[in-house]
Write an enzyme that holds these catalytic residues in place. Structure first.
Site, PDB file in Angstrom:
ATOM      1  CB  SER A   1      -0.956   0.009   1.194  1.00 38.13           C
ATOM      2  OG  SER A   1      -0.221   0.026   2.393  1.00 38.13           O
TER       3      SER A   1
ATOM      4  CG  ASP B   1       7.261  -3.784  -1.899  1.00 40.76           C
ATOM      5  OD1 ASP B   1       7.922  -4.756  -2.274  1.00 40.76           O
ATOM      6  OD2 ASP B   1       6.807  -3.671  -0.750  1.00 40.76           O
TER       7      ASP B   1
HETATM    8  C1  MEV Z   1       8.518  -5.531   1.691  1.00 38.73           C
HETATM    9  O1  MEV Z   1       7.326  -5.644   0.921  1.00 38.73           O
HETATM   10  C2  MEV Z   1       9.639  -6.229   0.999  1.00 38.73           C
HETATM   11  C3  MEV Z   1      10.971  -6.244   1.760  1.00 38.73           C
HETATM   12  O2  MEV Z   1      11.862  -7.068   0.988  1.00 38.73           O
HETATM   13  C4  MEV Z   1      11.556  -4.869   1.923  1.00 38.73           C
HETATM   14  C5  MEV Z   1      12.048  -4.248   0.628  1.00 38.73           C
HETATM   15  O3  MEV Z   1      12.247  -4.951  -0.379  1.00 38.73           O
HETATM   16  O4  MEV Z   1      12.274  -3.027   0.637  1.00 38.73           O
HETATM   17  C6  MEV Z   1      10.817  -6.889   3.124  1.00 38.73           C
END
Ligand code: MEV
Length: 315
Positions: free
Chosen positions: A108, A151
């Site tokens: 999100s 993301d």
């Molecule tokens: C978070 O959705 C994914 C992580 O690998 C953090 C990131 O990639 O910045 C935990």
């Protein structure tokens, strides 16, 4: 003048956490979106309106002087940057409307950064997707300095992508993917979970390096299975990925139960995103969707997710 843009949430099929340390991750944009609408205003302030809180911040205050909650920093950063670079005299209002539950590992905040960057720049000079992505990643790093950018990249591009910090590529699956997302309803902090993994790494340098090598191998094999449409081996590899995430301490008892329930009938299941709460994903097709949904419904809220192929959209 008003400008709107929207961007999708995401799930991580492989490589969360490892991607922070340079391992490739595979992500998939999903059919839940955040829409941002920006408008120039006469008042010398930045206003943010969202379901999780509002803020009015006078222009020109330092971060330390601002009373706005931390999660608003990316939007303040984006607004100030655009007002400054465009030489605009007044302020900005940004409204965020979300179909993605916050703090659940569904991207999100990244989707909000992408949508907000595009809607703000839409007021002055529409920027290409690559530039919006670059600005959205910089904005996200104002609250979470280690963010890998994975993301945000999946949200901006849409579809299935493979990602390392210096390479973003689209992946064409041999078979359409069907995923069930189940929500533990426990809100997590990505920053906290990433710190947890860093502490694990510091205590277990050699074992962590070996896990990164294994994950890299898993991701490469998963890419081949994705392209050939081999759901069985893809699911098996998701389960193997989950074992490593569990070892690093980012799964929880509830998530373990959900993964176990989903694992009985789906091709494979794992947490998605930072863990410590949030969601799991289960890989299914028409042969096992109903059964897997039935099993998961007994322990959590769940739904079938479709892939979003559009990514960032100017509205
Ligand atoms: C978070 O959705 C994914 C992580 O690998 C953090 C990131 O990639 O910045 C935990």
């Amino acid at each position: 003048m008003k400008s709107s843009a929207s961007a999708p949430g995401k799930v991580i099929l492989f490589g969360e956490h490892f991607v922070v340390y340079g391992v490739r991750a595979i992500l998939c944009a999903i059919d839940r979106r955040i829409t941002a609408t920006s408008e120039t205003i006469d008042e010398l302030e930045i206003r943010i309106r969202s379901e999780i809180g509002d803020a009015e911040v006078p222009l020109g205050l330092s971060w330390a002087d601002q009373k706005a909650p931390r999660f608003m920093r990316p939007f303040l950063h984006l607004a100030r940057e655009a007002l400054g670079e465009s030489g605009t005299k007044g302020g900005l209002e940004i409204r965020l409307e979300s179909e993605i539950p916050p703090g659940m590992g569904l991207g999100s905040s990244s989707a909000a950064c992408v949508a907000a960057a595009a809607s703000i720049w839409g007021l002055f000079e529409k920027k290409p997707r690559e530039e919006i992505l670059r600005r959205a990643i910089a904005a996200e790093r104002t609250i979470f300095e280690d963010a890998s950018g994975a993301d945000t990249s999946a949200s901006a591009l849409g579809g299935i992508v493979s990602y390392t910090r210096d390479r973003l590529e689209r992946v064409d699956p041999g078979k359409s993917l069907c995923l069930i997302i189940a929500n533990s309803e426990y809100v997590h902090s990505t920053r906290e979970e990433v710190l947890k993994v860093r502490r694990f790494k510091e205590r277990n340098e050699e074992a962590f390096a070996e896990m990164c090598r294994r994950e890299q191998g898993l991701v490469e094999s998963a890419l081949s299975s994705l392209v050939s449409g081999d759901m069985r081996s893809l699911g098996l590899m998701m389960t193997q990925n989950q074992e490593m995430l569990k070892k690093m301490g980012v799964s929880t008892e509830k998530l373990d139960v959900m993964v176990m329930e989903a694992g009985r009938t789906s091709y494979g299941a794992k947490i998605t995103g930072a863990g410590g709460g949030g969601c799991i994903i289960a890989l299914v097709d028409e042969s096992n969707t109903a059964q897997t949904l039935g099993a998961l419904e007994k322990v959590s809220e769940c739904f079938v997710a479709r892939i979003d192929f559009e990514g960032l959209k100017y509205l």
